[in-house]
Design a protein around this motif. Structure first.
Motif, PDB file in Angstrom:
ATOM      1  N   PHE A 116       0.834  -1.202   0.000  1.00 21.44           N
ATOM      2  CA  PHE A 116       0.000   0.000   0.000  1.00 21.44           C
ATOM      3  C   PHE A 116       0.871   1.255   0.000  1.00 21.44           C
ATOM      4  CE2 PHE A 116      -2.410   3.350   2.056  1.00 21.44           C
ATOM      5  CZ  PHE A 116      -3.664   3.245   1.488  1.00 21.44           C
ATOM      6  N   TYR A 117       1.873   1.279   0.876  1.00 25.76           N
ATOM      7  CA  TYR A 117       2.704   2.476   1.014  1.00 25.76           C
ATOM      8  C   TYR A 117       3.791   2.576  -0.056  1.00 25.76           C
ATOM      9  CZ  TYR A 117       0.504   3.763   5.398  1.00 25.76           C
ATOM     10  OH  TYR A 117      -0.402   4.167   6.348  1.00 25.76           O
ATOM     11  N   PHE A 118       4.007   1.509  -0.790  1.00 28.69           N
ATOM     12  CA  PHE A 118       4.931   1.594  -1.915  1.00 28.69           C
ATOM     13  C   PHE A 118       4.211   2.004  -3.193  1.00 28.69           C
ATOM     14  CE2 PHE A 118       6.771  -0.796  -5.607  1.00 28.69           C
ATOM     15  CZ  PHE A 118       7.776   0.114  -5.870  1.00 28.69           C
ATOM     16  N   ARG A 119       3.102   1.330  -3.457  1.00 28.52           N
ATOM     17  CA  ARG A 119       2.503   1.417  -4.787  1.00 28.52           C
ATOM     18  C   ARG A 119       1.247   2.271  -4.837  1.00 28.52           C
ATOM     19  NH1 ARG A 119      -1.103  -2.017  -7.350  1.00 28.52           N
ATOM     20  NH2 ARG A 119      -1.157  -3.315  -5.482  1.00 28.52           N
ATOM     21  N   LEU A 120       0.443   2.225  -3.790  1.00 26.40           N
ATOM     22  CA  LEU A 120      -0.887   2.833  -3.869  1.00 26.40           C
ATOM     23  C   LEU A 120      -0.920   4.246  -3.291  1.00 26.40           C
ATOM     24  CD1 LEU A 120      -2.948  -0.343  -2.853  1.00 26.40           C
ATOM     25  CD2 LEU A 120      -2.258   0.412  -5.139  1.00 26.40           C
ATOM     26  N   VAL A 121      -0.453   4.404  -2.066  1.00 26.32           N
ATOM     27  CA  VAL A 121      -0.347   5.727  -1.440  1.00 26.32           C
ATOM     28  C   VAL A 121       1.089   5.865  -0.955  1.00 26.32           C
ATOM     29  CG1 VAL A 121      -1.215   7.272   0.357  1.00 26.32           C
ATOM     30  CG2 VAL A 121      -2.779   5.677  -0.766  1.00 26.32           C
ATOM     31  N   PRO A 122       2.001   6.296  -1.816  1.00 31.02           N
ATOM     32  CA  PRO A 122       3.436   6.215  -1.516  1.00 31.02           C
ATOM     33  C   PRO A 122       3.839   6.948  -0.239  1.00 31.02           C
ATOM     34  CG  PRO A 122       3.079   6.717  -3.842  1.00 31.02           C
ATOM     35  CD  PRO A 122       1.745   6.837  -3.165  1.00 31.02           C
ATOM     36  N   ASN A 123       4.606   6.255   0.584  1.00 30.00           N
ATOM     37  CA  ASN A 123       5.210   6.813   1.789  1.00 30.00           C
ATOM     38  C   ASN A 123       6.430   5.961   2.077  1.00 30.00           C
ATOM     39  OD1 ASN A 123       5.928   7.153   4.598  1.00 30.00           O
ATOM     40  ND2 ASN A 123       3.997   8.205   4.907  1.00 30.00           N
ATOM     41  N   ALA A 124       7.618   6.465   1.724  1.00 30.41           N
ATOM     42  CA  ALA A 124       8.834   5.653   1.786  1.00 30.41           C
ATOM     43  C   ALA A 124       9.138   5.174   3.197  1.00 30.41           C
ATOM     44  CB  ALA A 124      10.013   6.449   1.227  1.00 30.41           C
ATOM     45  N   ASN A 125       8.887   6.013   4.208  1.00 28.48           N
ATOM     46  CA  ASN A 125       9.161   5.617   5.597  1.00 28.48           C
ATOM     47  C   ASN A 125       8.268   4.456   6.020  1.00 28.48           C
ATOM     48  OD1 ASN A 125      10.722   7.886   5.373  1.00 28.48           O
ATOM     49  ND2 ASN A 125      10.076   8.788   7.300  1.00 28.48           N
ATOM     50  N   LYS A 126       6.973   4.583   5.748  1.00 27.45           N
ATOM     51  CA  LYS A 126       6.028   3.533   6.112  1.00 27.45           C
ATOM     52  C   LYS A 126       6.311   2.241   5.340  1.00 27.45           C
ATOM     53  CE  LYS A 126       2.998   5.413   9.034  1.00 27.45           C
ATOM     54  NZ  LYS A 126       2.647   4.795  10.344  1.00 27.45           N
ATOM     55  N   TYR A 127       6.701   2.404   4.093  1.00 22.55           N
ATOM     56  CA  TYR A 127       7.023   1.225   3.276  1.00 22.55           C
ATOM     57  C   TYR A 127       8.150   0.421   3.918  1.00 22.55           C
ATOM     58  CZ  TYR A 127       8.534  -1.443  -0.874  1.00 22.55           C
ATOM     59  OH  TYR A 127       8.903  -2.428  -1.748  1.00 22.55           O
ATOM     60  N   LEU A 128       9.208   1.108   4.343  1.00 23.33           N
ATOM     61  CA  LEU A 128      10.322   0.414   4.987  1.00 23.33           C
ATOM     62  C   LEU A 128       9.877  -0.216   6.308  1.00 23.33           C
ATOM     63  CD1 LEU A 128      13.265  -0.405   5.153  1.00 23.33           C
ATOM     64  CD2 LEU A 128      13.779   1.836   6.143  1.00 23.33           C
ATOM     65  N   GLU A 129       9.067   0.498   7.067  1.00 24.62           N
ATOM     66  CA  GLU A 129       8.587  -0.029   8.356  1.00 24.62           C
ATOM     67  C   GLU A 129       7.894  -1.377   8.178  1.00 24.62           C
ATOM     68  OE1 GLU A 129       5.010   1.044  11.519  1.00 24.62           O
ATOM     69  OE2 GLU A 129       5.979   2.676  10.441  1.00 24.62           O
ATOM     70  N   TYR A 130       6.990  -1.460   7.202  1.00 18.72           N
ATOM     71  CA  TYR A 130       6.246  -2.702   7.014  1.00 18.72           C
ATOM     72  C   TYR A 130       7.059  -3.760   6.278  1.00 18.72           C
ATOM     73  CZ  TYR A 130       2.173  -0.466   8.989  1.00 18.72           C
ATOM     74  OH  TYR A 130       1.312   0.146   9.850  1.00 18.72           O
ATOM     75  N   ALA A 131       8.011  -3.336   5.442  1.00 19.38           N
ATOM     76  CA  ALA A 131       8.909  -4.311   4.818  1.00 19.38           C
ATOM     77  C   ALA A 131       9.752  -5.003   5.884  1.00 19.38           C
ATOM     78  CB  ALA A 131       9.801  -3.633   3.782  1.00 19.38           C
ATOM     79  N   LEU A 132      10.246  -4.231   6.862  1.00 14.12           N
ATOM     80  CA  LEU A 132      11.016  -4.809   7.972  1.00 14.12           C
ATOM     81  C   LEU A 132      10.144  -5.713   8.830  1.00 14.12           C
ATOM     82  CD1 LEU A 132      13.106  -1.678   9.003  1.00 14.12           C
ATOM     83  CD2 LEU A 132      14.046  -3.843   8.181  1.00 14.12           C
ATOM     84  N   GLU A 133       8.909  -5.293   9.064  1.00 14.65           N
ATOM     85  CA  GLU A 133       7.990  -6.118   9.853  1.00 14.65           C
ATOM     86  C   GLU A 133       7.693  -7.422   9.129  1.00 14.65           C
ATOM     87  OE1 GLU A 133       5.436  -7.002  13.161  1.00 14.65           O
ATOM     88  OE2 GLU A 133       7.174  -5.725  12.818  1.00 14.65           O
ATOM     89  N   GLY A 134       7.602  -7.358   7.801  1.00 20.40           N
ATOM     90  CA  GLY A 134       7.379  -8.571   7.020  1.00 20.40           C
ATOM     91  C   GLY A 134       8.513  -9.561   7.180  1.00 20.40           C
ATOM     92  N   VAL A 135       9.748  -9.065   7.220  1.00 21.34           N
ATOM     93  CA  VAL A 135      10.903  -9.936   7.448  1.00 21.34           C
ATOM     94  C   VAL A 135      10.829 -10.544   8.845  1.00 21.34           C
ATOM     95  CG1 VAL A 135      13.409 -10.006   7.682  1.00 21.34           C
ATOM     96  CG2 VAL A 135      12.374  -8.721   5.812  1.00 21.34           C
ATOM     97  N   ARG A 136      10.412  -9.733   9.817  1.00 23.25           N
ATOM     98  CA  ARG A 136      10.350 -10.203  11.209  1.00 23.25           C
ATOM     99  C   ARG A 136       9.361 -11.364  11.377  1.00 23.25           C
ATOM    100  NH1 ARG A 136       8.024  -9.134  16.455  1.00 23.25           N
ATOM    101  NH2 ARG A 136       6.160  -8.318  15.457  1.00 23.25           N
ATOM    102  N   LEU A 137       8.229 -11.290  10.668  1.00 24.71           N
ATOM    103  CA  LEU A 137       7.202 -12.321  10.817  1.00 24.71           C
ATOM    104  C   LEU A 137       7.421 -13.498   9.882  1.00 24.71           C
ATOM    105  CD1 LEU A 137       3.981 -10.128  11.160  1.00 24.71           C
ATOM    106  CD2 LEU A 137       5.255 -11.283  12.963  1.00 24.71           C
ATOM    107  N   ASN A 138       8.281 -13.311   8.884  1.00 25.45           N
ATOM    108  CA  ASN A 138       8.536 -14.377   7.909  1.00 25.45           C
ATOM    109  C   ASN A 138      10.017 -14.707   7.902  1.00 25.45           C
ATOM    110  OD1 ASN A 138       5.868 -14.727   6.183  1.00 25.45           O
ATOM    111  ND2 ASN A 138       6.127 -12.547   6.560  1.00 25.45           N
ATOM    112  N   VAL A 139      10.541 -15.060   9.073  1.00 32.20           N
ATOM    113  CA  VAL A 139      11.981 -15.218   9.197  1.00 32.20           C
ATOM    114  C   VAL A 139      12.508 -16.441   8.470  1.00 32.20           C
ATOM    115  CG1 VAL A 139      12.208 -13.949  11.352  1.00 32.20           C
ATOM    116  CG2 VAL A 139      11.648 -16.379  11.419  1.00 32.20           C
ATOM    117  N   ALA A 140      11.667 -17.433   8.266  1.00 34.88           N
ATOM    118  CA  ALA A 140      12.128 -18.639   7.567  1.00 34.88           C
ATOM    119  C   ALA A 140      11.019 -19.166   6.685  1.00 34.88           C
ATOM    120  CB  ALA A 140      12.550 -19.708   8.574  1.00 34.88           C
ATOM    121  N   PRO A 141      10.734 -18.494   5.572  1.00 30.09           N
ATOM    122  CA  PRO A 141       9.639 -18.904   4.713  1.00 30.09           C
ATOM    123  C   PRO A 141       9.789 -20.336   4.226  1.00 30.09           C
ATOM    124  CG  PRO A 141      10.443 -16.742   4.091  1.00 30.09           C
ATOM    125  CD  PRO A 141      11.407 -17.293   5.071  1.00 30.09           C
ATOM    126  N   SER A 142       8.680 -20.881   3.747  1.00 35.83           N
ATOM    127  CA  SER A 142       8.639 -22.291   3.414  1.00 35.83           C
ATOM    128  C   SER A 142       9.497 -22.645   2.224  1.00 35.83           C
ATOM    129  CB  SER A 142       7.185 -22.712   3.136  1.00 35.83           C
ATOM    130  OG  SER A 142       6.647 -21.913   2.094  1.00 35.83           O
TER     131      SER A 142
END
Length: 687
Positions: free
Chosen positions: A429-455
C-alpha cells in the motif's frame, strides 16, 4: 600526558561505564547515553567521534560485543541468552555483528586460539584506549548491570525470569491412518496459530515460515535458531467419529524442555473451547499479557455449525496454495460452508480474498461485485475480524479507493498484530498505492520479522526483494544492494530482482549505458515485460536520444493500448515529449491529455511534482517552480525524486534563478529524513 589526552581518557572511561551499566537494556541508545552523561546528543556525537573515530551507535555496539565475548568465554550461557544479556533484541543481528567484529560466529568462541588483534577485530591505532577503559570497568560493573537492568537474565533459582515472548506453532502431525484427515489436523494448527496471533505481546511466526519444518528432522534448538523464537507449540491429532484426539505440548526452545503437555479427548462440539484453552494456557505459561479485548477475540466462536466448519477447514489448504486452481476450489468449499451457516463471517471473508487474489494482476476486473458482497457479509457478521476487515480493504483497493482501504488494513493489524497478510498489504500500500517511503520500509522490515524462515527459497527471495526496494527508496543504497544480492542468492530466477538490481547500481553511480544494457539483458529473456520496456525507453530519454527512446516508447504505448492496460500513466508526459520531438503532434497531445487527467485525480504526495511536470511541458515556468516549492516541503518521498533536475522535461526550468535553490531544498529534505531513519534503525539494531 597532556590535559587534552587526560580529558579524552576521562570521557572515554565515563562513557564506557555508562554503556556497561546499561548493556543489557535493548532500549538504551544514543539519546539515552547522552542523557546519562548530562550532555546534548550533538555534543556526545562530536566527542565520541573525536575520541574514537566512531559513531556513538558503533561505540555502544562495540562495547556490547566486548561484554558478549567475555561472557561467552567465562560462562556456559547459550548464544541466544547472551545476545539478550548484552542488549541485542535479535539473535540473528547479534550473530551478524559478532561475526563482523571478530571474524567468526559466537558459537565458535572457546574453540579458537587467536591473538588479541583478531579477538577485538580492530587495529590498535586510536582505539586501544576503548579496550583499556572497558577492561577497567568490566569486572566491577558487568554483574551489577546484568542483574539490575537485565531483561533476559536468568539463574536456576530465579522465579522471575523474563524471556522474549516469541513463539512458533509447528505443523501438527496427522495420527490417523486416513490421509484425508490431514486437512482437519492442519485446521487445528491454523486455529491455534490464529488465536495466538491476536495477542500483541507475542511475536508469532507466520504459517509460511513454519511449513518448511513439516517433515524436517532438525532439532528444536536448530529450528529455534533459524526462526529466532523462544517457544514452540507441537501437536498431533486426529478425528475419530465425533471425537477429537489431540496431543499438544509447549516447549522452551532454549533448553529444549517441555513446559507443559496435555492429551485431549473431546467431543467435536468442544473443538472451539479446546482451541481457546490451548491459546490461553500458552499465553499464561510464558507470561504474555492478554488484554480483555484480545481474550474476547480468542474466545469468539467462528461458527456453531460443525459441518460448516469442516468445509472451512477443507478450504484452507487450496486457499493457501495461491494458485488459480486452488483459489477456485477453495471458493467452492467456502461457499459450502456458507450454505451450512449463512452467518459464517470467516468463510465470507476468505471468499472475498480469494476472488481478489484471482485477478489482482488482471487489467479487466470481473469479480468486483462479488468481492464487495462477500466482504460486506463478513463485516456484518463479525466487524472485529481481521479477515473481514482485510477483505473489505481488498474491495477498496480493487476500485482504487485507496484511502478507504487504509483504515481497514490498520484495523485488521490491530485485531491481529501478527498478521503476515496485513503487513504485506500495508507494505505494498505504502509503496505502490499511497506512496510513503518511511512507512514502506517499516512494514517491509515487519514482514521480514514475521517471515523469518519462509517455506521455500522463492518466498524468501521476494521478501528480500521488497526490503531491498524499500531501503533504496530511502537512499540506503549499499543496504539495498546487500539485500537484492540475498534475494538473488535465494532464487536466481526471481522475476523482478535483476530489474531492481540494475537501478540500485544506477543509483550508486548514475551509469546510464550500463543500466540500459542490464535492462536489455532482462527484457530479451521476456519481451512481454512492459515494466522493463518503458525503463529502456527512459534511459534513452535521459540522454536526450529521442529517436531511440521513441522506438521503445512506441512499442510500449501500442502494447498498452492493445491490451487495455492503465499502467504507467504517470510517465505519459515524458512519452508525450518524445512523441512531440518526433513530430507526432496529435498523439503527443492525446498522451499529455491523459497525463493531465491523471494529475487531476492524483491525491498522493507526488501531486505537486506531477503538476510541476505538467506546467513545465506547457511552458508555464513560474507555475512549475511554485509546484516544486510545494513538493520541497513534502516528507517520505522516494529517492528517485532527487534526480528530477536531470529530467529533459525540466530543461526549460534550469534558467530560472529559483530552480537550483528549490532542488537543493528537495535534496536537503530527503537527506534529513534519511538521517533520522538511519539513526532510528541503528539504535534498534536493524541497520
Amino acid at each position: 600526558m597532556s590535559d587534552d589526552a587526560t580529558n579524552k581518557e576521562d570521557f572515554l572511561s565515563q562513557a564506557t561505564s555508562v554503556v556497561v551499566e546499561n548493556a543489557s537494556n535493548d532500549q538504551f541508545g544514543v539519546s539515552e547515553m547522552a542523557g546519562a552523561l548530562n550532555m546534548s546528543r550533538s555534543t556526545l556525537l562530536r566527542k565520541i567521534k573525536s575520541t574514537t573515530n566512531q559513531s556513538a551507535s558503533q561505540f555502544i555496539r562495540q562495547i556490547r560485543l566486548e561484554i558478549a565475548m567475555e561472557l561467552l568465554k567465562e560462562t556456559s550461557g547459550t548464544v541466544s541468552e547472551i545476545s539478550f544479556k548484552v542488549g541485542f533484541g535479535s539473535v540473528s543481528y547479534f550473530i551478524k555483528c559478532f561475526r563482523e567484529q571478530y571474524g567468526y560466529p559466537p558459537g565458535e568462541v572457546g574453540k579458537r586460539e587467536v591473538d588479541k588483534e583478531v579477538h577485538t577485530g580492530r587495529n590498535t591505532s586510536g582505539k586501544f584506549s576503548i579496550r583499556m577503559a572497558l577492561v577497567a570497568t568490566l569486572l566491577l560493573m558487568i554483574m551489577v548491570a546484568l542483574f539490575r537492568y537485565g531483561r533476559y537474565w536468568s539463574t536456576p533459582g530465579n522465579p522471575e525470569v523474563l524471556v522474549e515472548k516469541s513463539i512458533a506453532v509447528l505443523p501438527f502431525k496427522n495420527e490417523s491412518s486416513d490421509s484425508s484427515n490431514l486437512y482437519f489436523v492442519n485446521g487445528l494448527m491454523e486455529s491455534t496459530l490464529n488465536n495466538l496471533q491476536k495477542i500483541k505481546d507475542l511475536r508469532v511466526i507466520s504459517r509460511s515460515s513454519v511449513e518448511i519444518y513439516r517433515n524436517s528432522d532438525k532439532t528444536i534448538r536448530e529450528i529455534a535458531e533459524e526462526l529466532q523464537v523462544s517457544y514452540f507449540i507441537e501437536g498431533s491429532g486426529q478425528k475419530v467419529g465425533d471425537q477429537v484426539l489431540l496431543n499438544i505440548q509447549l516447549i522452551d526452545a532454549k533448553g529444549d524442555r517441555q513446559i507443559w503437555a496435555e492429551q485431549y479427548n473431546r467431543k467435536l462440539v468442544d473443538i472451539f473451547a479446546l482451541q481457546n484453552e490451548v491459546a490461553t494456557k500458552t499465553a499464561h505459561a510464558i507470561e504474555a499479557i492478554v488484554t480483555p479485548a484480545e481474550l474476547e477475540q480468542i474466545k469468539k466462536k467462528p461458527t456453531d455449525n460443525l459441518v460448516a466448519y469442516d468445509f472451512y477447514l477443507q478450504a484452507l489448504d487450496p486457499f493457501y496454495s495461491r494458485t488459480n486452481e486452488g483459489l477456485l476450489h477453495s471458493i467452492e468449499l467456502f461457499d459450502k460452508a456458507i450454505d451450512a451457516d449463512s452467518e459464517f463471517a470467516l468463510a465470507y471473508a476468505h471468499v472475498a480474498m480469494a476472488y481478489y487474489l484471482l485477478e489482482m494482476f488482471q487489467a479487466d476486473k470481473k469479480y468486483t461485485d462479488q468481492i464487495n458482497a462477500y466482504a460486506d457479509k463478513a463485516l456484518l457478521y463479525d466487524p472485529k475480524s481481521a479477515e473481514s476487515l482485510t477483505a473489505k480493504a481488498f474491495y477498496y483497493i480493487q476500485i482504487k479507493e485507496y484511502r478507504l482501504a487504509l483504515p481497514h488494513l490498520e484495523k485488521a493489524l490491530e485485531y491481529n498484530p501478527n498478521s503476515s497478510l496485513a503487513v504485506q498489504m500495508l507494505a505494498d500500500f505504502y509503496f505502490r498505492l499511497v506512496p510513503n517511503a518511511n512507512k514502506y520500509l517499516e512494514y517491509a522490515l515487519e514482514g521480514v520479522r514475521l517471515n523469518v524462515a519462509p517455506s521455500d527459497s522463492v518466498t524468501k527471495s521476494y521478501i528480500y526483494l521488497q526490503l531491498s526496494n524499500a531501503l533504496l527508496n530511502l537512499g540506503f543504497i549499499d543496504e539495498a544492494y546487500k539485500y537484492i544480492n540475498l534475494s538473488l542468492d535465494y532464487n536466481a530466477n526471481n522475476y523482478y530482482s535483476p530489474h531492481l538490481k540494475a537501478f540500485i547500481l544506477f543509483a550508486r553511480d548514475g551509469a546510464i549505458r550500463r543500466t540500459r544494457n542490464l535492462l536489455f539483458r532482462e527484457w530479451e529473456q521476456d519481451t512481454t515485460r512492459l515494466d522493463i520496456l518503458q525503463d529502456i525507453a527512459k534511459m534513452y530519454y535521459l540522454e536526450y536520444n529521442y529517436d531511440s527512446s521513441y522506438v521503445y516508447f512506441r512499442r510500449f504505448v501500442d502494447t498498452r493500448k492493445r491490451n487495455g492496460l492503465a499502467i504507467y500513466v504517470e510517465e505519459n508526459a515524458k512519452i508525450a515529449l518524445v512523441y512531440a520531438k518526433m513530430g507526432l503532434t496529435n498523439e503527443a497531445a492525446e498522451l499529455f491529455h491523459d497525463f493531465s487527467t491523471y494529475c487531476d485525480r492524483d491525491q498522493s504526495i507526488y501531486h505537486s511534482v506531477n503538476m510541476a511536470v505538467k506546467y513545465a511541458y506547457e511552458g508555464k515556468i513560474d507555475s512549475a517552480i511554485a509546484q516544486l516549492n510545494i513538493f520541497s516541503e513534502s516528507d517520505n518521498f522516494q529517492y528517485w525524486f532527487l534526480l528530477i533536475e536531470d529530467e529533459p522535461i525540466f530543461k526549460p526550468l534550469k534558467a530560472h534563478p529559483e530552480f537550483p535553490i528549490v532542488m537543493q531544498k528537495i535534496k536537503d529534505r530527503f537527506w534529513q529524513n534519511h538521517d533520522r531513519i538511519k539513526r532510528s534503525l541503528e539504535e534498534r539494531g536493524l541497520l
